[in-house]
Design a protein around this motif. Structure first.
Motif, PDB file in Angstrom:
ATOM      1  N   LEU B  96      17.422  17.665 -16.470  1.00 52.09           N
ATOM      2  CA  LEU B  96      18.137  18.322 -17.574  1.00 52.09           C
ATOM      3  C   LEU B  96      18.802  17.270 -18.464  1.00 52.09           C
ATOM      4  CD1 LEU B  96      18.729  21.096 -18.665  1.00 52.09           C
ATOM      5  CD2 LEU B  96      20.774  21.199 -17.259  1.00 52.09           C
ATOM      6  N   ALA B  97      19.393  16.255 -17.830  1.00 56.29           N
ATOM      7  CA  ALA B  97      20.030  15.185 -18.601  1.00 56.29           C
ATOM      8  C   ALA B  97      19.004  14.491 -19.483  1.00 56.29           C
ATOM      9  CB  ALA B  97      20.687  14.176 -17.655  1.00 56.29           C
ATOM     10  N   MET B  98      17.828  14.244 -18.936  1.00 54.50           N
ATOM     11  CA  MET B  98      16.787  13.573 -19.706  1.00 54.50           C
ATOM     12  C   MET B  98      16.345  14.449 -20.874  1.00 54.50           C
ATOM     13  SD  MET B  98      13.779  11.783 -19.989  1.00 54.50           S
ATOM     14  CE  MET B  98      12.549  12.746 -19.127  1.00 54.50           C
ATOM     15  N   ALA B  99      16.189  15.772 -20.601  1.00 55.67           N
ATOM     16  CA  ALA B  99      15.743  16.686 -21.651  1.00 55.67           C
ATOM     17  C   ALA B  99      16.739  16.725 -22.803  1.00 55.67           C
ATOM     18  CB  ALA B  99      15.539  18.083 -21.074  1.00 55.67           C
ATOM     19  N   ILE B 100      18.044  16.583 -22.495  1.00 52.81           N
ATOM     20  CA  ILE B 100      19.058  16.578 -23.556  1.00 52.81           C
ATOM     21  C   ILE B 100      19.052  15.227 -24.271  1.00 52.81           C
ATOM     22  CG2 ILE B 100      21.521  16.745 -24.038  1.00 52.81           C
ATOM     23  CD1 ILE B 100      21.753  18.459 -21.489  1.00 52.81           C
ATOM     24  N   SER B 101      18.930  14.172 -23.486  1.00 52.96           N
ATOM     25  CA  SER B 101      19.144  12.830 -24.019  1.00 52.96           C
ATOM     26  C   SER B 101      17.973  12.323 -24.850  1.00 52.96           C
ATOM     27  CB  SER B 101      19.387  11.876 -22.843  1.00 52.96           C
ATOM     28  OG  SER B 101      19.939  10.696 -23.284  1.00 52.96           O
ATOM     29  N   LEU B 102      16.753  12.588 -24.378  1.00 53.42           N
ATOM     30  CA  LEU B 102      15.574  11.996 -25.017  1.00 53.42           C
ATOM     31  C   LEU B 102      15.449  12.341 -26.506  1.00 53.42           C
ATOM     32  CD1 LEU B 102      13.079  10.260 -24.566  1.00 53.42           C
ATOM     33  CD2 LEU B 102      11.822  12.312 -23.941  1.00 53.42           C
ATOM     34  N   PRO B 103      15.525  13.640 -26.899  1.00 53.37           N
ATOM     35  CA  PRO B 103      15.371  13.931 -28.330  1.00 53.37           C
ATOM     36  C   PRO B 103      16.446  13.259 -29.182  1.00 53.37           C
ATOM     37  CG  PRO B 103      15.539  15.965 -27.041  1.00 53.37           C
ATOM     38  CD  PRO B 103      15.710  14.847 -26.090  1.00 53.37           C
ATOM     39  N   GLY B 158      33.416  25.514 -13.879  1.00 56.73           N
ATOM     40  CA  GLY B 158      33.205  24.423 -14.838  1.00 56.73           C
ATOM     41  C   GLY B 158      32.463  23.243 -14.249  1.00 56.73           C
ATOM     42  N   THR B 159      32.812  22.880 -13.015  1.00 57.45           N
ATOM     43  CA  THR B 159      32.026  21.831 -12.356  1.00 57.45           C
ATOM     44  C   THR B 159      30.652  22.425 -12.058  1.00 57.45           C
ATOM     45  OG1 THR B 159      33.010  22.528 -10.284  1.00 57.45           O
ATOM     46  CG2 THR B 159      33.901  20.548 -11.277  1.00 57.45           C
ATOM     47  N   SER B 160      29.609  21.867 -12.671  1.00 59.31           N
ATOM     48  CA  SER B 160      28.317  22.539 -12.607  1.00 59.31           C
ATOM     49  C   SER B 160      27.180  21.584 -12.919  1.00 59.31           C
ATOM     50  CB  SER B 160      28.281  23.674 -13.629  1.00 59.31           C
ATOM     51  OG  SER B 160      28.559  23.149 -14.910  1.00 59.31           O
ATOM     52  N   PRO B 247      20.874  26.218  -6.395  1.00 63.37           N
ATOM     53  CA  PRO B 247      21.508  26.929  -7.510  1.00 63.37           C
ATOM     54  C   PRO B 247      20.591  28.004  -8.086  1.00 63.37           C
ATOM     55  CG  PRO B 247      20.680  24.812  -8.227  1.00 63.37           C
ATOM     56  CD  PRO B 247      20.425  24.876  -6.759  1.00 63.37           C
ATOM     57  N   THR B 248      21.218  29.042  -8.660  1.00 63.77           N
ATOM     58  CA  THR B 248      20.443  30.052  -9.371  1.00 63.77           C
ATOM     59  C   THR B 248      20.699  30.005 -10.868  1.00 63.77           C
ATOM     60  OG1 THR B 248      22.206  31.609  -8.872  1.00 63.77           O
ATOM     61  CG2 THR B 248      20.266  31.668  -7.442  1.00 63.77           C
ATOM     62  N   SER B 249      21.763  29.286 -11.278  1.00 58.01           N
ATOM     63  CA  SER B 249      21.954  29.102 -12.719  1.00 58.01           C
ATOM     64  C   SER B 249      22.529  27.713 -12.948  1.00 58.01           C
ATOM     65  CB  SER B 249      22.903  30.161 -13.289  1.00 58.01           C
ATOM     66  OG  SER B 249      24.224  29.658 -13.323  1.00 58.01           O
ATOM     67  N   ILE B 250      22.450  27.230 -14.199  1.00 56.45           N
ATOM     68  CA  ILE B 250      22.913  25.877 -14.453  1.00 56.45           C
ATOM     69  C   ILE B 250      24.440  25.820 -14.547  1.00 56.45           C
ATOM     70  CG2 ILE B 250      20.823  25.012 -15.560  1.00 56.45           C
ATOM     71  CD1 ILE B 250      22.225  25.487 -18.230  1.00 56.45           C
TER      72      ILE B 250
END
Lengths: 297, 302
Positions: B96-103, B158-160, B247-250
């Motif tokens: 997820l971090a990569m998907a946010i960061s790359l673009p 919040g911690t997630s 987990p079931t949600s982010i």
């Protein structure tokens, strides 16, 4: 290669910027805003309890009050151990890999050099927490150093060694490309050539590698959690456990309720130190550049 | 290794080949070889020690490390030792971090290059280099104090996963941007000038010519960024909540492999300690696979 860039783009850019480019510009603004948010947050919250008192006194009440002087001392000691191990081994490896002593004379030798490079490349990617595991098993237990500054510094040394070697190899190689043939033709010994010609010529690059390794080591937390330990009193010897700045930040933020303000101040000290090192290096690099390109004496 | 260095090194090799060290230089040569041997052996030493320490758990538990009913470890085999939730957690946060960061990273690099202002490119590079040096624990602190409460207003606590991914994305952004930048720089200037001469706008040239040429380098940078995210400890330890669960949600808290090691290493003994070394071994394997694929993708850039 002459630079045509500005001449060409002035007109083209003025005609119309495509939507994609506006979007890309927006991401640049977003990026600047996010990092600005982070840095300003640390500066504002950290500045509150930052004072000479904070730098020069010992932490009290689990770090909620008092200062960070023992933590600074432990950090410096850990860094000293780390760099004392990295410099000789790193310089030696870089000298071999850069080809100063000639190319390998057999396919086995060539394979050994390639293997060494690959191994260092992988080492640079190994997660820092794994270095922590290794340091705990090897330095702390197997070699019997216990939780100590010595063990922490050596663990850090393993971690930053590839960064130093990569930069130092590059510096020595480019120095060798220009100076090696000439000094060999003069009949210099390799040791004399290294000491008098290649090392001085490669000094800016070697220094850059040194600083890269130093700043990486200073920023590290995870590898030190269970090698140099948590103890925040003044370390008495290298075999004492010592808490470095980044571990102090982590501990105050996570394990000490009400430690946030002090955590921010310590983080600010850490960031200011890193920034000062980088600025000094940039200035020194500029000075070296001028000296190298300077007027003939 | 790109062309120019290999050319330079072969010229270097020709010079030095006929001048092997003599006399007391042999000792220096030997010393230098010892140093390199030591540096090369370090990786083997690390793998050997981590593997030896994890042997106990692998022998005693085997497949139970992935099939047990949960993570309730103890010093002997009566505990439960399922690493799967941590593996899933690590992969989810990092991807997820990569998907946010790359673009963001690539778009900002493209914009900087499309302006064709040398000072902007240099300033951008310097800034990114500086930002790449910010300690991860500072990102973690900021995430814990600023980002987590913000997300907590959306949905407690919040911690997630999302909090971890957002902060990690920011942390790996400079790495990805630096590698994308050097990949774009490696594109021959003639191609760029040719595109401009054909009347393409600078943006088109960057997007359709430079990015196309540099794509393998950009992908290699992304893979290395993913490796950094997977191996990062402090950020995920501080903002992901450290609850062992699938987990079931982010918006749910999770615990990653790295955070698990950091949390339990201090007091773990016996099988629990050994199981932590197994997770270290898994991390090494993941990162080696990533580095290997990045090298295959980005020959000449990485």
């Amino acid at each position: 290669m002459p630079d045509f860039s500005t001449g060409f783009t002035g007109n083209a850019a003025a005609r119309a910027r495509p939507y994609g480019q506006w979007l890309a510009a927006a991401t640049l603004v977003l990026l600047a805003a996010l990092f600005g948010w982070l840095l300003i947050d640390v500066i504002i919250r950290g500045f509150g309890s930052l004072s000479w008192e904070f730098i020069s006194s010992a932490p009290t009440d689990a770090g909620r009050s008092g200062g960070i002087w023992p933590v600074i001392v432990a950090s410096l000691a850990t860094l000293a151990v780390c760099m004392a191990a990295v410099l000789p081994i790193g310089l030696g490896s870089a000298a071999l890999l850069s080809g100063v002593f000639g190319a390998p004379r057999s396919s086995l030798g060539q394979r050994a050099v390639n293997g060494c490079r690959q191994s260092l490349d992988i080492l640079a990617g190994v997660p820092s927490i794994v270095f922590g595991l290794f340091g705990n098993a090897f330095f702390c237990l197997y070699l019997g150093m216990g939780f100590s500054i010595l063990a922490g510094g050596l663990t850090l040394a393993c971690m930053v060694l590839p960064y130093f070697i990569r930069t130092a190899e590059h510096a020595l190689r480019s120095a060798a490309t220009t100076h090696l043939a000439g000094s060999l033709a003069l009949g210099l010994r390799h040791s004399t050539m290294l000491r008098r010609i290649l090392l001085p010529a490669a000094l800016p690059g070697l220094f850059a590698g040194f600083v890269l390794a130093l700043t990486r080591a200073l920023a590290e937390t995870a590898a030190l959690l269970f090698t140099s330990g948590y103890v925040s009193r003044m370390p008495e010897s290298l075999l004492d456990s010592g808490r470095v700045l980044s571990v102090h930040v982590y501990d105050l933020a996570m394990n000490v309720t009400g430690g946030e303000a002090q955590a921010y101040s310590t983080a600010l000290v850490l960031i200011i130190t890193l920034a000062v090192i980088n600025v000094l290096v940039a200035l020194l690099g500029h000075y070296w550049q001028q000296k190298l390109n300077g007027a003939p004496q | 290794m790109n062309n120019s260095t290999s050319l330079a090194s072969s010229a270097l090799a020709n010079t030095a080949l006929r001048h092997s060290p003599k006399g007391h230089d042999r000792w220096l040569f030997l010393l230098v070889r010892l140093c390199a041997l030591l540096a090369a052996a370090l990786l083997l030493l690390i793998v050997a020690f981590v593997a030896t320490e994890s042997g106990q758990a692998i022998q005693a538990l085997g497949a139970r490390l992935f099939t047990d009913s949960g993570w309730f470890p103890g010093a002997d085999a009566s505990g439960q030792f399922n690493l799967t939730p941590m593996i899933v957690g690590s992969l989810l946060v990092a991807l997820l971090a990569m998907a946010i960061s790359l673009p963001i990273a690539v778009a900002s690099v493209l914009f900087v290059h499309s302006c064709s202002q040398p000072w902007l490119v240099i300033a951008y590079r310097r800034a990114i280099e500086l930002l790449a040096g910010i300690p991860s624990v500072v990102f973690g602190l900021w995430g814990l104090v600023v980002i987590v409460p913000l997300l907590g207003q959306l949905q407690a606590p919040g911690t997630s996963i999302l909090a971890g991914a957002l902060v990690l994305a920011l942390m790996i952004l400079p790495t990805i941007a630096l590698l994308a930048d050097s990949a774009l720089r490696a594109v021959p200037n003639e191609l760029r000038l040719g595109g401009l001469a054909l009347g393409l706008s600078p943006w088109r040239v960057v997007l359709r010519i430079q990015l196309l040429q540099a794509r393998s380098g950009v992908i290699a940078g992304a893979i290395l960024g993913l490796g950094r995210a997977l191996g990062e400890t402090m950020v995920v330890l501080m903002v992901c909540g450290n609850v062992v669960q699938l987990p079931t949600s982010i918006m749910q808290p999770i615990r990653t492999l790295t955070a698990n090691i950091a949390l339990e290493m201090a007091y773990a003994g016996g099988l629990q300690r050994s199981a932590l070394f197994v997770s270290g071994l898994l991390l090494i394997a993941l990162v080696v696979a990533l580095i290997w694929s990045a090298h295959r993708m980005g020959r000449g850039y990485a």
